[in-house]
Design a protein around this motif. Structure first.
Motif, PDB file in Angstrom:
ATOM      1  N   LEU A 323       0.806  -1.225   0.000  1.00 33.80           N
ATOM      2  CA  LEU A 323       0.000   0.000   0.000  1.00 33.80           C
ATOM      3  C   LEU A 323       0.835   1.268   0.000  1.00 33.80           C
ATOM      4  O   LEU A 323       0.343   2.347  -0.318  1.00 33.80           O
ATOM      5  CB  LEU A 323      -0.950  -0.021   1.204  1.00 33.80           C
ATOM      6  N   ARG A 324       2.097   1.152   0.334  1.00 30.62           N
ATOM      7  CA  ARG A 324       2.942   2.333   0.457  1.00 30.62           C
ATOM      8  C   ARG A 324       3.805   2.570  -0.780  1.00 30.62           C
ATOM      9  O   ARG A 324       4.127   3.691  -1.118  1.00 30.62           O
ATOM     10  CB  ARG A 324       3.855   2.172   1.688  1.00 30.62           C
ATOM     11  N   GLU A 325       4.145   1.488  -1.457  1.00 30.39           N
ATOM     12  CA  GLU A 325       5.179   1.591  -2.484  1.00 30.39           C
ATOM     13  C   GLU A 325       4.764   2.427  -3.693  1.00 30.39           C
ATOM     14  O   GLU A 325       5.550   3.203  -4.201  1.00 30.39           O
ATOM     15  CB  GLU A 325       5.588   0.181  -2.930  1.00 30.39           C
ATOM     16  N   ALA A 326       3.525   2.267  -4.162  1.00 27.10           N
ATOM     17  CA  ALA A 326       3.107   3.000  -5.361  1.00 27.10           C
ATOM     18  C   ALA A 326       1.741   3.607  -5.102  1.00 27.10           C
ATOM     19  O   ALA A 326       0.978   3.089  -4.289  1.00 27.10           O
ATOM     20  CB  ALA A 326       3.027   2.044  -6.549  1.00 27.10           C
ATOM     21  N   PRO A 327       1.422   4.707  -5.776  1.00 28.73           N
ATOM     22  CA  PRO A 327       0.063   5.231  -5.622  1.00 28.73           C
ATOM     23  C   PRO A 327      -0.924   4.177  -6.107  1.00 28.73           C
ATOM     24  O   PRO A 327      -0.673   3.515  -7.128  1.00 28.73           O
ATOM     25  CB  PRO A 327       0.028   6.454  -6.527  1.00 28.73           C
ATOM     26  N   PHE A 328      -2.009   3.998  -5.394  1.00 32.25           N
ATOM     27  CA  PHE A 328      -2.961   2.953  -5.765  1.00 32.25           C
ATOM     28  C   PHE A 328      -3.545   3.284  -7.139  1.00 32.25           C
ATOM     29  O   PHE A 328      -4.018   4.391  -7.364  1.00 32.25           O
ATOM     30  CB  PHE A 328      -4.057   2.862  -4.713  1.00 32.25           C
ATOM     31  N   GLY A 329      -3.514   2.315  -8.027  1.00 32.87           N
ATOM     32  CA  GLY A 329      -3.957   2.556  -9.401  1.00 32.87           C
ATOM     33  C   GLY A 329      -2.808   2.345 -10.378  1.00 32.87           C
ATOM     34  O   GLY A 329      -3.002   1.890 -11.490  1.00 32.87           O
ATOM     35  N   SER A 330      -1.577   2.646  -9.940  1.00 33.07           N
ATOM     36  CA  SER A 330      -0.420   2.465 -10.845  1.00 33.07           C
ATOM     37  C   SER A 330       0.130   1.044 -10.726  1.00 33.07           C
ATOM     38  O   SER A 330       0.012   0.417  -9.683  1.00 33.07           O
ATOM     39  CB  SER A 330       0.731   3.384 -10.450  1.00 33.07           C
ATOM     40  N   ASP A 331       0.813   0.633 -11.779  1.00 33.16           N
ATOM     41  CA  ASP A 331       1.571  -0.623 -11.711  1.00 33.16           C
ATOM     42  C   ASP A 331       2.770  -0.399 -10.806  1.00 33.16           C
ATOM     43  O   ASP A 331       3.231   0.731 -10.681  1.00 33.16           O
ATOM     44  CB  ASP A 331       2.151  -0.962 -13.095  1.00 33.16           C
ATOM     45  N   PHE A 332       3.261  -1.425 -10.222  1.00 35.63           N
ATOM     46  CA  PHE A 332       4.565  -1.281  -9.589  1.00 35.63           C
ATOM     47  C   PHE A 332       5.370  -2.550  -9.669  1.00 35.63           C
ATOM     48  O   PHE A 332       4.844  -3.647  -9.591  1.00 35.63           O
ATOM     49  CB  PHE A 332       4.470  -0.724  -8.178  1.00 35.63           C
ATOM     50  N   LYS A 338      13.299  -4.116  -2.795  1.00 31.70           N
ATOM     51  CA  LYS A 338      12.448  -2.964  -2.455  1.00 31.70           C
ATOM     52  C   LYS A 338      11.670  -3.232  -1.179  1.00 31.70           C
ATOM     53  O   LYS A 338      11.488  -2.349  -0.349  1.00 31.70           O
ATOM     54  CB  LYS A 338      11.446  -2.694  -3.573  1.00 31.70           C
ATOM     55  N   ILE A 339      11.183  -4.455  -1.026  1.00 29.52           N
ATOM     56  CA  ILE A 339      10.430  -4.782   0.193  1.00 29.52           C
ATOM     57  C   ILE A 339      11.357  -4.640   1.400  1.00 29.52           C
ATOM     58  O   ILE A 339      11.006  -4.032   2.407  1.00 29.52           O
ATOM     59  CB  ILE A 339       9.870  -6.225   0.143  1.00 29.52           C
ATOM     60  N   ALA A 340      12.572  -5.183   1.247  1.00 24.87           N
ATOM     61  CA  ALA A 340      13.521  -5.136   2.363  1.00 24.87           C
ATOM     62  C   ALA A 340      13.877  -3.690   2.708  1.00 24.87           C
ATOM     63  O   ALA A 340      13.965  -3.321   3.882  1.00 24.87           O
ATOM     64  CB  ALA A 340      14.777  -5.923   2.008  1.00 24.87           C
ATOM     65  N   GLN A 341      14.052  -2.858   1.676  1.00 24.43           N
ATOM     66  CA  GLN A 341      14.405  -1.457   1.940  1.00 24.43           C
ATOM     67  C   GLN A 341      13.296  -0.738   2.695  1.00 24.43           C
ATOM     68  O   GLN A 341      13.532  -0.029   3.654  1.00 24.43           O
ATOM     69  CB  GLN A 341      14.693  -0.726   0.638  1.00 24.43           C
ATOM     70  N   ARG A 342      12.067  -0.914   2.225  1.00 23.15           N
ATOM     71  CA  ARG A 342      10.916  -0.283   2.895  1.00 23.15           C
ATOM     72  C   ARG A 342      10.803  -0.762   4.338  1.00 23.15           C
ATOM     73  O   ARG A 342      10.571   0.007   5.251  1.00 23.15           O
ATOM     74  CB  ARG A 342       9.614  -0.693   2.208  1.00 23.15           C
ATOM     75  N   HIS A 343      10.946  -2.066   4.475  1.00 24.55           N
ATOM     76  CA  HIS A 343      10.825  -2.655   5.803  1.00 24.55           C
ATOM     77  C   HIS A 343      11.875  -2.048   6.737  1.00 24.55           C
ATOM     78  O   HIS A 343      11.566  -1.596   7.833  1.00 24.55           O
ATOM     79  CB  HIS A 343      10.993  -4.178   5.707  1.00 24.55           C
ATOM     80  N   ASN A 344      13.123  -2.032   6.267  1.00 28.73           N
ATOM     81  CA  ASN A 344      14.197  -1.552   7.149  1.00 28.73           C
ATOM     82  C   ASN A 344      14.096  -0.062   7.428  1.00 28.73           C
ATOM     83  O   ASN A 344      14.286   0.372   8.557  1.00 28.73           O
ATOM     84  CB  ASN A 344      15.563  -1.881   6.548  1.00 28.73           C
ATOM     85  N   SER A 345      13.772   0.726   6.403  1.00 29.91           N
ATOM     86  CA  SER A 345      13.799   2.171   6.637  1.00 29.91           C
ATOM     87  C   SER A 345      12.548   2.648   7.369  1.00 29.91           C
ATOM     88  O   SER A 345      12.639   3.303   8.402  1.00 29.91           O
ATOM     89  CB  SER A 345      14.009   2.935   5.331  1.00 29.91           C
ATOM     90  N   ASP A 346      11.362   2.282   6.887  1.00 29.78           N
ATOM     91  CA  ASP A 346      10.148   2.843   7.483  1.00 29.78           C
ATOM     92  C   ASP A 346       9.758   2.103   8.763  1.00 29.78           C
ATOM     93  O   ASP A 346       9.393   2.725   9.754  1.00 29.78           O
ATOM     94  CB  ASP A 346       8.953   2.746   6.523  1.00 29.78           C
ATOM     95  N   LEU A 347       9.819   0.767   8.690  1.00 30.62           N
ATOM     96  CA  LEU A 347       9.266   0.005   9.816  1.00 30.62           C
ATOM     97  C   LEU A 347      10.312  -0.265  10.899  1.00 30.62           C
ATOM     98  O   LEU A 347      10.087   0.045  12.069  1.00 30.62           O
ATOM     99  CB  LEU A 347       8.638  -1.300   9.310  1.00 30.62           C
ATOM    100  N   PHE A 401      -4.013   5.494  -0.367  1.00 29.84           N
ATOM    101  CA  PHE A 401      -3.381   4.815   0.773  1.00 29.84           C
ATOM    102  C   PHE A 401      -1.990   5.354   1.063  1.00 29.84           C
ATOM    103  O   PHE A 401      -1.595   5.502   2.204  1.00 29.84           O
ATOM    104  CB  PHE A 401      -3.301   3.306   0.504  1.00 29.84           C
ATOM    105  N   ARG A 402      -1.257   5.621   0.002  1.00 24.85           N
ATOM    106  CA  ARG A 402       0.102   6.097   0.197  1.00 24.85           C
ATOM    107  C   ARG A 402       0.105   7.416   0.960  1.00 24.85           C
ATOM    108  O   ARG A 402       0.871   7.607   1.897  1.00 24.85           O
ATOM    109  CB  ARG A 402       0.780   6.267  -1.164  1.00 24.85           C
ATOM    110  N   GLU A 403      -0.833   8.302   0.572  1.00 23.07           N
ATOM    111  CA  GLU A 403      -0.901   9.598   1.257  1.00 23.07           C
ATOM    112  C   GLU A 403      -1.357   9.427   2.701  1.00 23.07           C
ATOM    113  O   GLU A 403      -0.929  10.166   3.584  1.00 23.07           O
ATOM    114  CB  GLU A 403      -1.852  10.532   0.521  1.00 23.07           C
ATOM    115  N   ALA A 404      -2.237   8.464   2.936  1.00 18.77           N
ATOM    116  CA  ALA A 404      -2.676   8.207   4.310  1.00 18.77           C
ATOM    117  C   ALA A 404      -1.473   7.803   5.158  1.00 18.77           C
ATOM    118  O   ALA A 404      -1.273   8.301   6.268  1.00 18.77           O
ATOM    119  CB  ALA A 404      -3.737   7.115   4.331  1.00 18.77           C
TER     120      ALA A 404
END
Ligand code: MSP
Length: 511
Positions: A323-332, A338-347, A401-404
Motif C-alpha cells: 500500500l505504500r510503495e506505489a500510488p494505488f492505481g499504478s503498476d509497480f 524494495k520490500i527489504a528497503q521499505r521494511h528496514n527504513s520505514d518500519l 493509501f500512500r498519502e494516508a
C-alpha cells in the motif's frame, strides 16, 4: 471526517481456482481489507471476497490434474482461505460460485432476463480466450492472439444465448457522463468511454460446448462471467432478503484489476439495470504487480509464493509495502530488495526504533509505567496532529493509501524529533521530573495514535504494539472516541519492553 454515511460494502473480484494463489491475488484482497477495517471504525461494513469456480479455465486445470472440477475446487479453496488468514484479512463472507446459495440465484437471473426480453437465442461464431474467459471479435485480436493476455485463442461456433448489451450503450454513456468519478482512475474511465463511443455488441452469455457451469434449462451452461459477476449481489441476499440486500447495495467500492475493468464497468451495470438494480458507486481498477515489466502471473512463471514471502518479511510488512510503495492505481515492479528497503527504513528504523527507544527510556527512568504529564504535554504537537485521524480516514476511503501512510509518518517523524530535541536522558540527569514525565507521556500517547491509525494496515503488529504500550483491551476501533483529543492515554499503564516489532531483514544479495 466524512458524515455518518450509509453502510459500507466493499468487494474484491472472485479468484479463478486454476492454481495456487500468488502475491498478485493477495493484493486486491489486502487493499479491500484495509478499506473495510477503516470503514468499520465508523459505520456498518460488509467485505466480500471469494472464488470463481466455473468455466473452461478451471475445468481445464482440473482435467490436467486428473480431478473432477468440483474435487479440484474443494481441494484448492482452503489454500485461498489460508492465504487470506496468513495476511490477516478479515472478510465478512467468502462466496464460492459452486455453492447452492449462488447457483440457484444465477438461474433465477437467467430466467428473469429471458422473461424481460433482454436475452435472445443466436449463433456465436468467433474467438474465445480461455485464460480470460473472453469472447473476442477477429478485429480486436493482436497478431491473432488475445489482446489482454497475449495467449492463443480458440475458434468457437455454437448456438448461444445473447444479452442485449448494445441496447444499454446510450444509458451507459449517460451514466459515465453524469458520474465522472464512478470509474477510477481517470485513465480507465477514458478507456471505457472510448469503448462505449465505438459501440457495443451483444454479449454471448451461454456456452454449449462444455458443461462446467450453472446449467440452463434446455441445454448449455451460463457464461462464467455472468455467473461470476452476480456473486456481488447473490452473497448479500438479492431476490430473497430484500432488507438485507438494500442495506448493502449498491456497493460503495468494487475493487478490480485493470484487465477486468470492462466487465465491471460496462457489462456489470447493464446486467444490474436489466434486473432493475442500480450500478455500484465506484469501480476502482488498480494496477499490476509486475516483474521485469510483465504482469506477475502463474503461467508467465514469475509468480511469487505469498506464503514464503509472509514468512520472510512478516505479513504486515508486506501489507505495508503493497500500500505504500506505489500510488494505488499504478503498476509497480516487484522486487525483494524494495520490500527489504521499505521494511528496514520505514518500519524497523522509523517506527520500530521509536517504540523501542520510548519503551526502554520508560523502563530506565519510570519502571516501565506511563507517567502523568501533569498538564505539561506539548501543546504544539497536540494542535498539529488533532486533524490527523480525519485526514487519514478520508484518504483511505478515497483510496489514497500512500498519502494516508505519509500522513501517519509525519507523526512518527515528529515523535522521533521530540526525542532528539527534548533529550529525556538530560532531563533525567538534571532531575527535571515534570518535563521528563511530559515528554515520555507524549511519546506513549503518540504511539497510541499511531497504533490505532495503522491498525487497518498492519493489524497484527499494531495489536502487539498496543500490548507493549500496556494499554488494556483490544485496539479501540472507534476512532472518533479514542482519538478525540491528545491525552486520551491513561497514565499508570505498565509497558513492556519486548523483542523489536520489526526486526531488520538482510537485503537479498543481487544476482
Ligand atoms: N475470476 C475473475 C474475476 C471475476 S470477478 C466477478 C478473475 N480472476 S483472477 O484470479 O484472474 O484475478 C483476480 C484478481 O487478481 C484481479 O483483480 C487481478 O487483477 C488480480 N491480480 C492477478 N494478478 C495480479 C498481479 N500481478 N498484480 C495485481 N493484481 C493481480 O479475473
Amino acid at each position: 471526517m466524512k458524515p455518518m454515511e450509509r453502510p459500507y460494502y466493499v468487494t474484491t473480484p472472485i479468484y479463478y481456482i486454476s492454481g495456487s494463489p500468488h502475491i498478485g491475488h493477495a493484493y486486491t484482497t489486502i487493499v479491500a481489507d484495509v478499506l473495510a477495517r477503516t470503514a468499520r471504525t465508523f459505520r456498518p461494513t460488509f467485505f466480500l471476497t471469494g472464488t470463481d469456480e466455473h468455466g473452461q479455465k478451471v475445468a481445464n486445470a482440473a482435467a490436467a490434474a486428473g480431478k473432477t472440477p468440483q474435487e479440484w475446487c474443494d481441494e484448492l479453496v482452503p489454500r485461498w482461505k489460508e492465504l487470506f488468514a496468513a495476511y490477516h484479512v478479515r472478510y465478512d463472507d467468502f462466496i464460492r460460485t459452486t455453492e447452492p446459495r449462488h447457483v440457484e440465484k444465477v438461474r433465477r437471473v437467467f430466467e428473469r432476463l429471458q422473461m424481460s426480453g433482454d436475452v435472445y437465442l443466436g449463433k456465436y461464431e468467433g474467438w474465445y480466450c480461455v485464460n480470460d474467459e473472453t469472447f473476442w471479435l477477429e478485429s480486436k485480436l493482436v497478431d491473432g492472439r488475445c489482446p489482454t493476455c497475449g495467449r492463443e485463442v480458440q475458434w468457437i461456433s455454437e448456438d448461444d444465448w445473447f444479452f442485449r448489451l448494445s441496447a444499454y450503450r446510450d444509458r451507459l454513456r449517460e451514466h459515465f457522463l453524469a458520474h465522472p468519478q464512478w470509474v477510477q482512475p481517470r485513465s480507465v474511465y477514458n478507456e471505457m468511454m472510448s469503448i462505449l463511443n465505438e459501440g457495443l455488441d451483444d454479449l454471448s452469455i451461454s456456452r454449449t460446448s462444455f458443461d462446467w457451469g450453472v446449467p440452463i434449462d434446455g441445454g448449455g451452461v451460463i457464461y462464467v462471467w455472468l455467473d461470476a459477476l452476480l456473486n456481488y449481489i447473490t452473497a448479500i441476499g438479492w431476490s430473497e432478503d430484500d432488507a438485507r440486500f438494500k442495506t448493502w447495495w449498491p456497493a460503495q467500492t468494487q475493487l478490480v484489476g485493470k484487465e477486468i475493468a470492462r466487465f465491471h464497468t460496462i457489462i456489470w451495470p447493464a446486467i444490474l439495470w436489466a434486473l432493475g438494480e442500480s450500478a455500484p458507486d465506484l469501480v476502482f481498477a488498480h494496477g499490476w504487480i509486475t516483474v521485469d515489466g510483465q504482469k506477475m502471473g502463474k503461467s508467465v512463471g514469475n509468480a511469487v509464493d505469498p506464503f514464503a514471502l509472509a514468512q520472510r518479511f512478516g505479513a504486515d510488512s508486506l501489507r505495508y509495502f503493497l500500500l505504500r510503495e506505489a500510488p494505488f492505481g499504478s503498476d509497480f515492479s516487484y522486487s525483494e530488495e524494495k520490500i527489504a528497503q521499505r521494511h528496514n527504513s520505514d518500519l524497523a528504523n522509523d517506527l520500530g526504533n521509536l517504540l523501542q527507544r520510548t519503551l526502554s527510556m520508560l523502563q530506565r527512568y519510570r519502571d516501565g509505567i506511563v507517567p502523568d504529564p501533569a498538564g505539561g504535554s506539548d501543546a504544539e504537537l497536540a494542535r498539529r496532529f488533532a486533524p490527523l485521524p480525519m485526514v487519514v480516514r478520508d484518504r483511505i476511503l478515497d483510496l489514497r493509501f500512500r498519502e494516508a501512510l505519509e500522513g501517519v509518518w509525519e507523526l512518527v517523524t515528529a515523535l522521533n524529533r521530540a526525542i532528539d530535541e527534548r533529550k529525556p536522558w538530560t532531563l533525567h540527569k538534571e532531575g527535571r521530573t515534570g518535563e521528563l514525565n511530559a515528554v515520555l507521556y507524549d511519546l506513549c500517547e503518540g504511539l497510541r495514535w499511531i497504533a490505532i491509525l495503522l491498525h487497518p494496515f498492519m493489524p497484527e503488529r499494531m495489536s502487539e504494539m498496543w500490548q507493549q504500550l500496556g494499554i488494556p483491551g483490544e485496539i479501540d476501533e472507534d476512532w472518533s472516541s479514542s482519538l478525540r483529543a491528545w491525552g486520551g492515554l491513561l497514565p499508570i499503564g505498565q509497558t513492556a519492553l519486548a523483542a523489536p516489532l520489526f526486526p531488520r531483514v538482510e537485503l537479498p544479495t543481487l544476482a
